[in-house]
Design an enzyme around this catalytic site. Sequence first.
Site, PDB file in Angstrom:
ATOM      1  N   SER A   1       0.824  -1.206   0.000  1.00  0.00           N
ATOM      2  CA  SER A   1       0.000   0.000   0.000  1.00  0.00           C
ATOM      3  C   SER A   1       0.855   1.251   0.000  1.00  0.00           C
ATOM      4  CB  SER A   1      -0.920  -0.012   1.222  1.00  0.00           C
ATOM      5  OG  SER A   1      -0.461   0.886   2.191  1.00  0.00           O
ATOM      6  N   LYS A   2       0.229   2.341  -0.411  1.00  0.00           N
ATOM      7  CA  LYS A   2       0.952   3.614  -0.497  1.00  0.00           C
ATOM      8  C   LYS A   2       1.494   4.016   0.874  1.00  0.00           C
ATOM      9  CE  LYS A   2      -1.900   5.020  -4.248  1.00  0.00           C
ATOM     10  NZ  LYS A   2      -3.026   5.726  -4.758  1.00  0.00           N
ATOM     11  N   ARG A   3       0.807   3.509   1.909  1.00  0.00           N
ATOM     12  CA  ARG A   3       1.193   3.925   3.255  1.00  0.00           C
ATOM     13  C   ARG A   3       2.559   3.405   3.688  1.00  0.00           C
ATOM     14  NH1 ARG A   3      -3.320   1.567   5.750  1.00  0.00           N
ATOM     15  NH2 ARG A   3      -4.131   1.458   3.648  1.00  0.00           N
TER      16      ARG A   3
END
Length: 485
Positions: free
Chosen positions: A254-256
């Site tokens: 994920s981008k996180r």
Amino acid sequence: MRIRTRYAPSPTGKMHVGNLRTALYEFLTAKHEGGDFMLRIEDTDQERFVDGAIEIINKTLEEAGLVHDEGPDKDGGYGPYVQSERVKTGIYMKYAKELVDKGEAYYCFCDKERLASLKTEVVEGKEICMYDKHCLSLSKEEVEANLAAGKPFVIRQNIPNEGMTTFHDELYGDITVDNAELDDMILIKSDGFPTYNFANVVDDHTMNITHVVRGNEYISSSPKYQRLYDAFGWESPVYIHLPLITDENHKKLSKRCGHSSFEDLIQQGFVSEAIVNYIALLGWSPEDNREIFSLEELIKEFDYHRISKSPAVFDIVKLRWMNGEYIKAMDFDKFYEMAEPYLKQALKKDFDLKKIAGMVKTRIEVFPDIPALVDFFEELPEYDPQMYTHKKMKTNSETSLQVLKDMLPILEAQEDYSNDGLYATLCKYVEEKGVKNGYVMWPIRTAVSGKQMTPAGATEIMEIIGKEETLKRIQKGIQLLEASI
Ligand code: GLU
């Protein structure tokens, strides 16, 4: 048949690891066979368009070395290469109408309220709303009248409720689904733009694409695309759907996580060649266990039949290791150019930075490792005198104190502060005392660095910091040891 592949990004932001892998595999699939790699910008979803995203795509592909043969900036006779420009040519509407004439698509005038009132079903945790074919029953005259009255419309694919549809994927084999499960998806939206679902088929066919490589989130829609190819009487391209990329916890990357885009990785000090090499192995493996590949070598070795179906784990530790290998192999001038800002971050005094760069080249995995590795040159850190005790070197506080005390006047008298000169002096003392090298080098290195691990030996460090600083640090060592005994 000449192989033609395309990378077809939607300009919605940074280029994530998954996007880059798709681009790379498309590139390699084409180049392995001496084919063409094309760039097509899929910007039909105007709401998701992000300013500057096209520039990021171009820059990333360039830095990664994935040079396209055709694209918005390189006409190969299949343009335009930007979907919003293709819309203006009327191509999508023309083909949608052809489907309407064939009974494979129909106009739909349902408004938002009516669509909102349709039954939703929950399938695998997702709310699914299937269109009920309401407008399929409109007569030709009713459709004409609505169009003449300027009523907003979409064009939908007409999928029968009975029967099955099969499509073939090179990795997953034949996939067959019940037509009843397929929604009459929108082909042309009310703004006149095609959906991705329609445009990808029209474009891949009209641009002569032979192999489509993309994420496996598109597998579930592919039967609908297959029906479109069949309806037109077109041959579908070879499909290669790629496995998911997960993080270390086996969750979708994920981008996180902070290192999911090419830009982030570059900013974190990774080398583009290493990133590309690592990403090539996220789902593909060569016949042997080899891991280091230049792009040229990848082109030679890459065979899409060897792509795996199981999820690939993005392991930052492994990427760091690989990056370290690239740094070791890097030409020194290029290395220095990249290392200099990090050296300057930690070192303000007048040091020989090239020499220090040479010391750290084989000892880092990413460039930001540099400051913590060299900051002791600038300033002696606080350290625990326990460090003087080393079992293997047979040193302890007393022996170390003796060595430092003996060496202090010798180093005061020493004029030649070159590595060689200092080394000869230390060796002379080692010989006179009849002790092992480490018995002397360990305490000296500890005193001049304050560190357990350093990128260089005692005398190399002394050469860098110079006479005055060396003497100060030896005195400091003596003080610390005296206080600790
Ligand atoms: N525009 C789509 C995306 O960015 C491309 C999918 C495809 O390769 O067909 O995900």
